[in-house]
Design a protein around this motif. Structure first.
Motif, PDB file in Angstrom:
ATOM      1  N   ASP A  30       0.804  -1.222   0.000  1.00  0.00           N
ATOM      2  CA  ASP A  30       0.000   0.000   0.000  1.00  0.00           C
ATOM      3  C   ASP A  30       0.842   1.279   0.000  1.00  0.00           C
ATOM      4  O   ASP A  30       0.292   2.370  -0.163  1.00  0.00           O
ATOM      5  N   ARG A  33       0.260   4.205  -2.382  1.00  0.00           N
ATOM      6  CA  ARG A  33      -0.985   4.970  -2.198  1.00  0.00           C
ATOM      7  C   ARG A  33      -0.777   6.216  -1.355  1.00  0.00           C
ATOM      8  O   ARG A  33      -1.511   7.191  -1.496  1.00  0.00           O
ATOM      9  N   TRP A  34       0.193   6.169  -0.443  1.00  0.00           N
ATOM     10  CA  TRP A  34       0.374   7.317   0.455  1.00  0.00           C
ATOM     11  C   TRP A  34       1.787   7.903   0.441  1.00  0.00           C
ATOM     12  O   TRP A  34       2.001   8.994   0.953  1.00  0.00           O
ATOM     13  N   HIS A 144      -2.844   9.502   5.252  1.00  0.00           N
ATOM     14  CA  HIS A 144      -3.442   8.183   5.052  1.00  0.00           C
ATOM     15  C   HIS A 144      -4.142   7.707   6.324  1.00  0.00           C
ATOM     16  O   HIS A 144      -5.273   7.231   6.279  1.00  0.00           O
TER      17      HIS A 144
END
Length: 152
Positions: A30, A33-34, A144
């Motif tokens: 992930d 994504r951030w 996030h």
């Protein structure tokens, strides 16, 4: 002195519980994504993957990361890295102040030929580039985590 050898330490103070920070940091897939500079994470298996990063300077760095320590009770996530950089990196997540202190330690040797060629004159720029990447990561992780206020 080996001009292609680096040691880094970053401290991230985050006003959220340690369990939430640890849970986010253990989900490496992930990160893109951030964390803007983590461009791609490709899982190879349960314990390893290929990571491609790029900060302000116009070059990518790609390496294979392999989990060597995943200790939830101690708040430690550690990997070995091979590729454009060889070495290790470790997150240590603990309660600190009103939330969490996430400490990132890294010791690597740069293997990417272009960066080795510019090791001496480029060293201050490479260190500054890393610092900018880490600041962006801290901001990204906080955004996030703020976006998902549910407890982990």
């Amino acid at each position: 002195m080996d001009w292609s050898h680096y040691r880094f330490r970053s401290l991230w103070a985050l006003p959220v519980p340690p369990a939430r920070v640890y849970a986010a940091l253990e989900r490496v897939e992930d990160y893109p994504r951030w964390w803007p500079q983590v461009r791609e994470v490709t899982r190879l298996d349960e314990d390893s993957g290929v990571i491609r990063i790029r900060s302000l300077l116009p070059y990518d760095m790609t390496f294979t990361a392999r989990d060597v320590r995943h200790d939830t009770a101690a708040g430690i996530l550690e990997i070995d890295m091979t590729g454009d950089i060889d070495g290790w990196a470790r997150w240590t997540v603990a309660a600190g102040g009103p939330g969490t202190l996430a400490r990132y330690d890294q010791e690597v040797d740069v293997r990417k030929p272009l960066l080795r060629r510019f090791a001496v004159p480029g060293r201050p720029v490479f260190r500054a580039n890393h610092a900018l990447m880490m600041r962006a990561g801290q901001r990204g992780l906080l955004a996030h985590l703020d976006g998902g206020r549910q407890a982990v």
